[in-house]
Design a protein around this motif. Structure first.
Motif, short mmCIF file in Angstrom:
data_model
loop_
_atom_site.label_atom_id
_atom_site.label_comp_id
_atom_site.label_asym_id
_atom_site.label_seq_id
_atom_site.Cartn_x
_atom_site.Cartn_y
_atom_site.Cartn_z
N THR A 52 -0.41 -8.86 -7.57
CA THR A 52 -0.54 -9.99 -6.63
C THR A 52 1.02 -10.29 -6.27
O THR A 52 1.93 -9.97 -6.54
CB THR A 52 -0.95 -11.20 -7.52
N GLY A 53 1.02 -11.39 -5.11
CA GLY A 53 2.27 -11.61 -4.84
C GLY A 53 2.60 -11.41 -3.27
O GLY A 53 1.67 -11.48 -2.48
N VAL A 55 6.29 -8.50 -6.35
CA VAL A 55 4.94 -8.68 -6.64
C VAL A 55 4.78 -8.61 -8.32
O VAL A 55 5.79 -8.37 -8.82
CB VAL A 55 3.95 -7.36 -6.36
N THR A 56 3.74 -9.23 -8.72
CA THR A 56 3.39 -9.22 -10.30
C THR A 56 2.19 -7.98 -10.42
O THR A 56 1.19 -8.22 -9.88
CB THR A 56 3.01 -10.62 -10.70
N HIS A 84 2.26 -8.63 -1.82
CA HIS A 84 1.54 -7.69 -1.55
C HIS A 84 0.25 -7.89 -2.62
O HIS A 84 0.55 -8.02 -3.61
CB HIS A 84 1.98 -6.16 -1.52
N THR A 85 -1.08 -7.29 -2.17
CA THR A 85 -1.95 -7.33 -3.08
C THR A 85 -2.68 -5.96 -3.09
O THR A 85 -2.42 -5.24 -2.11
CB THR A 85 -2.97 -8.44 -2.91
N ASP A 139 -3.34 -3.38 -0.35
CA ASP A 139 -4.61 -4.03 0.48
C ASP A 139 -4.23 -3.59 2.08
O ASP A 139 -5.21 -3.25 2.82
CB ASP A 139 -5.01 -5.15 0.35
N THR A 186 -3.69 -4.68 -11.51
CA THR A 186 -3.51 -5.36 -10.32
C THR A 186 -2.54 -5.99 -9.83
O THR A 186 -1.60 -6.04 -10.66
CB THR A 186 -4.76 -6.50 -10.56
N ARG A 211 -4.56 -2.55 -5.94
CA ARG A 211 -4.81 -2.17 -7.29
C ARG A 211 -3.68 -1.01 -7.69
O ARG A 211 -3.30 -0.27 -6.37
CB ARG A 211 -6.31 -1.82 -7.67
#
Length: 347
Positions: free
Chosen positions: A332-333, A307-308, A335-336, A239, A330, A338
């Motif tokens: 997450t972690g 990240v996951t 950094h976010t 993002d 997706t 796609r």
């Protein structure tokens, strides 16, 4: 089995079908060209085919969203493989073409394929103006920066427009991407900065979507080692504007060989060699009678990435002549964002 697929089985080296993508580790023979360090790319010519190499692809994935906020994934890939180096007219051509198209929704994965023999006009790639096609499927435009895309399947279709918002990205050392400790390699570059918009046609009707697309270009003659059985490939768009391409190739002894490219928002790149990028499976999904990892812990410590990565639809199995898993994810972690995940060799 339809007549075209029967013909392909006669024409294609049968070991590639038996081994799936891991067949890319089989010896191509001295008659084919092989990538060498310090490549000197020539554009637009290198957007076109390289018939003296055994395998090549034009590989596009996209993460999409509709006005209601529902997420989708899209894939369009044209592959070229050679029975012998070079090109010839008509049925004397040694080039085989096949293509995959898919759409992934939160609760469905729709995929189909096409096959063609080279030399008869049914499929091919032209560098300028750019056109990659097989039957009525096409990725084409006046150049490599502005394109339209279309494909149809038994239960889906799409028509899209793409516009590049950044430069080409060269992986490895200036586009020479090493794939094994033994030195197998490919030429590999990407256009990961496409804006994309258009219409998905699904069993529920037409859906207007927009998002980001990533186009990979790669060619080689033996990109894998004989001791490699598959790969896990990640294209992650964060993002904050940065991007990460990372892959690991799984060895038969349980070890891996990895490579990655960190991409800044302005297109500045940093390559990372074996070991800098890691991907560890956290959870698997039973799909197509096999366990496939669909949640991953991904790290690139030099960039603070921890990240996951979760599959948007864990059932995104490409149930085609050469089966594999491919779908949107997706992030997450630390950094976010796609991205897309491709996994081969899970037999």
């Amino acid at each position: 089995m339809n007549a075209r697929l029967i013909l392909l089985f006669w024409l294609w080296p049968l070991s590639l079908f038996a081994q799936g993508f891991s067949g890319l580790g089989s010896n191509a023979g001295a008659e084919f060209s092989n990538p060498a360090p310090n490549p000197a790319f020539t554009f637009p010519a290198d957007h076109g085919p390289h018939p003296d190499y055994r395998i090549e692809w034009w590989y596009l994935t996209a993460t999409l969203q509709d006005d209601a906020g529902t997420h989708y994934g899209l894939q369009w890939t044209l592959f070229r493989t050679a029975l012998a180096p070079g090109e010839a007219e008509g049925w004397n051509s040694p080039q085989i073409w096949f293509a995959h198209a898919a759409v992934t929704t939160p609760d469905a994965h729709l995929a189909t394929e096409r096959f063609a023999r080279g030399g008869i006009g049914q499929a091919g790639v032209e560098a300028s103006p750019f056109r990659a096609w097989i039957d009525d499927w096409a990725l084409e435009g006046p150049d490599f920066e502005t394109m339209s895309l279309r494909a149809t399947g038994p239960d889906f279709a799409y028509v899209m427009e793409l516009e590049a918002q950044g430069p080409l990205i060269f992986h490895g050392q200036y586009g020479y991407s090493v794939k094994s400790a033994e030195g197998q390699a490919s030429y590999y570059y990407s256009q990961p900065f496409f804006d994309i918009e258009g219409t998905l046609t699904l069993p529920t009707g037409d859906i207007a979507v927009s998002g980001q697309a990533w186009l990979d270009r790669e060619w080689s003659s033996q990109p894998l080692s004989e001791t490699q059985e598959g790969w896990d490939w990640f294209s992650l768009s964060f993002d904050d504007g940065a991007k990460l391409m990372g892959f690991q190739l799984r060895q038969t002894d349980g070890s891996t060989f990895s490579s990655a490219t960190w991409i800044e928002e302005d297109g500045t790149t940093t390559p990372y060699s074996d070991g800098a990028f890691t991907a560890r499976a956290l959870a698997s999904t039973q799909v197509a009678d096999r366990d496939v990892p669909t949640r991953w812990h991904v790290t690139l410590p030099d960039r603070g990435v921890n990240v996951t990565v979760d599959a948007m639809n864990p059932k995104a199995w490409m149930d085609l002549s050469i089966p594999y898993w491919e779908g949107p994810v997706t992030i997450t972690g630390s950094h976010t964002g796609r991205g897309y995940l491709e996994m081969t060799g899970y037999e």
